[in-house]
Enzyme design. Sequence first.
Site, mmCIF file in Angstrom:
data_model
loop_
_atom_site.group_PDB
_atom_site.id
_atom_site.type_symbol
_atom_site.label_atom_id
_atom_site.label_comp_id
_atom_site.label_asym_id
_atom_site.label_seq_id
_atom_site.Cartn_x
_atom_site.Cartn_y
_atom_site.Cartn_z
ATOM 1 N N GLU A 163 68.464 29.308 53.917
ATOM 2 C CA GLU A 163 68.591 28.048 53.170
ATOM 3 C C GLU A 163 69.717 27.167 53.693
ATOM 4 O O GLU A 163 70.696 26.900 52.992
ATOM 5 C CB GLU A 163 68.766 28.329 51.678
ATOM 6 N N GLU A 194 60.304 33.054 49.622
ATOM 7 C CA GLU A 194 60.924 33.622 48.413
ATOM 8 C C GLU A 194 60.228 33.078 47.180
ATOM 9 O O GLU A 194 59.814 31.918 47.147
ATOM 10 C CB GLU A 194 62.405 33.224 48.307
HETATM 11 C C1 GLA Z 1 67.818 31.383 47.190
HETATM 12 C C2 GLA Z 1 68.475 32.283 48.224
HETATM 13 C C3 GLA Z 1 68.461 33.723 47.832
HETATM 14 C C4 GLA Z 1 68.777 33.907 46.359
HETATM 15 C C5 GLA Z 1 67.811 33.101 45.556
HETATM 16 C C6 GLA Z 1 67.996 33.246 44.066
HETATM 17 O O1 GLA Z 1 66.498 31.157 47.397
HETATM 18 O O2 GLA Z 1 67.905 32.138 49.489
HETATM 19 O O3 GLA Z 1 69.393 34.400 48.639
HETATM 20 O O4 GLA Z 1 70.087 33.504 46.101
HETATM 21 O O5 GLA Z 1 67.987 31.746 45.863
HETATM 22 O O6 GLA Z 1 66.989 32.590 43.366
#
Ligand code: GLA
Length: 689
Positions: A153, A310
């Site tokens: 991210e 994710e």
């Molecule tokens: C993001 C991050 C993860 C985690 C999630 C929690 O997507 O990439 O590492 O912190 O949020 O929802």
Amino acid sequence: MEWRILNEQMLHGGDYNPDQWLDRPDILEKDIELMKQSHVNAASVGIFAWAALEPEEGRYEFGWLEKVIDNLYNNGIYTVLATPSGARPIWMAKNHPEVLRVGPDLVRNQFGGRHNHCYTSPYYRQKVWDMDKKLSENFGKHPGVILWHISNEFGGECYCPLCQQEFRNWLRRKYGTIEKLNHQWWTAFWSHTYNSFDQIEPPLMRGEHSVHGLVLDWQRFVTDRTVDFCDWEKQAIRAGGSDVPVTTNLMGFYNGLNYFKFRDVLDIASWDNYPFWHTNPEDESDVAITAAATHDLMRCIKQEPFLLMESVPGVTNWHPVCRMKKPGMHELSSLQAVAHGSNSVQYFQWRKSRGSSEKFHGAVVGHDGTANTRVFREVAAVGSRLKKLPEVCKTVNQPEVAIIYDWENRWALDQMQGLLNGGGLDVKSRPGDPKQYGPTVLDHYSAFWRMGIPVDIIDMSCDFSNYKLVVAPMLYMQREGIVEKLRTFVEKGGTLVGTYWSGLVNENDLCFQSFAPYGMQDVFGLYSEEIDALYPNQTNTMKMNGSGEEYTLRDMCDVVHVSTAQVLGTYQSDYYAGYPALTLNYFGFGQAYYLCARAGRDFYKDFYEEIAEDLQLEKALDNASLPEGVTANLRKNEEEEIAIVQNFNAHPVTVSLENAVTDIETGEYTTHIQLPPYGIRFLLKEDIM
Ligand code: GLA
Ligand code: ZN
């Protein structure tokens, strides 16, 4: 490029952190057992594992990772291998404080958190290069490694002296001379003229924000710096000898980066999706529409299938209210991504950590460590369904409709002062997006979602030539080339929907010396003389000339004069009562609608239903009328078309079709599609060969 497995079978799995459990071989063993039980075939490993991979400067410990990758592979589970650059170990921050990020207050951060590093620091770049190259040398050819997950991210920005210098170099390359920059930024205003590039600072906390060209260029620079860093990591991986594709996990409509600029660096796009289900359990449509549009946006970065990198089993720990997904919603939400072009369902996270800030974030495996939970069973059910859908991987989404959402336009609108500045009677009414550009795009989008008409969400740099319909709401900024592209699109027979507050400024935020919409007045057959803004509690009404139907208008009301356009609807009140509110103009072989004010979803529904009929827009399910809260998508290839119908209601529905379809999972051949609450079905349409 070595594509293994991707696009042959759906991936199911998620973020896996064995580095938190290296002293617990029993847990690592249990993980494998539970992964098999939940039909997991892909684990994303090493995302924040720098401290385990290089515990001290120069001492690399890859043994544990080798064991993990081998073990997964021997059990039929592939590895999505991450570079650990999303967070750094403390020795690095202590030995080389320059890696830490500097804020807009010019204060350097302390060690802590993640994503807390400078993308320019030569030392950090070197350390990342060494790490990534070594990972690639060691594991890049491992048959279990199918994809690189670069960092995590990407986001945020650094204002350190090194980044500032890079910014000035970037500006030098863009403008060549300081005179040109001064002109494009209109710096004579308030006597902010620069004598040389060396004087320029980014928009610091106590610094310059009134020169909009500066702020905009800084935002572009931040994107370019981040893309450059991502590419640096990719080059390190390639230098280590691995030819496996790379991705990085994006964040949907995240406003800090123009994701379309990642197009050439990424081999496949991926993103992290956390919808706010059950904010209104009576009607999930709004949340479903937002998630749907975001999937479409993410798919359009590469215009190819993407990966859902994710999503959460259960619930996150950071939503304002952490509502659990009701039974069935996990399956629907996961497979909704597949309907929109994802070839995976992956989670954050496989197993809950015992401590630190995410210990209560949803995971496939909770602190109980068993398979005996609703969440685990629902995850396993998704895994078992994905196994039956390999042919869906070989199909793509190919909409005939595109809606333009452009990050740079959004940035320009956000900082533009005038019209709606946030607030009004209700000060909290427009947090973060005072002009409501994002919600407006979603309003237009909602009409197509309700009809089951697939949509691409693209930006101004994308190719429009293959669409039948392009919707361009609030195209305030016209980036280079867009006017010509839109003109050609309509001239050649395309249908364009434009709106109020379009064609005002060039790509450096310099106003055109013309009535709006610049360069498009003959296309729309009108020009805008002035625009009124309404307080949140005020409205106007549009009455349609043909049907007499009336719709509520709000926020911004454009006062236009038509030349060749026909007037389809008129304002009913205020000093512009009787003026056009909706027009249509024929131009070349195509046509262009112009909507003068912001309407509601009721209007967009009726309006786009007529256009869909008129243009014979392709629906995922032909001639089916979809009940409220139900939508459908289409994935296809040369041999087959798969319609994916989704019920976002908490009650069952039936969709009746003219032509029978075959359910891919059950083999049922039917014209009556039964959908349970939160049900989703993959339906093979008649062979098109
Ligand atoms: C993001 C991050 C993860 C985690 C999630 C929690 O997507 O990439 O590492 O912190 O949020 O929802
Ligand atoms: Zn920096």
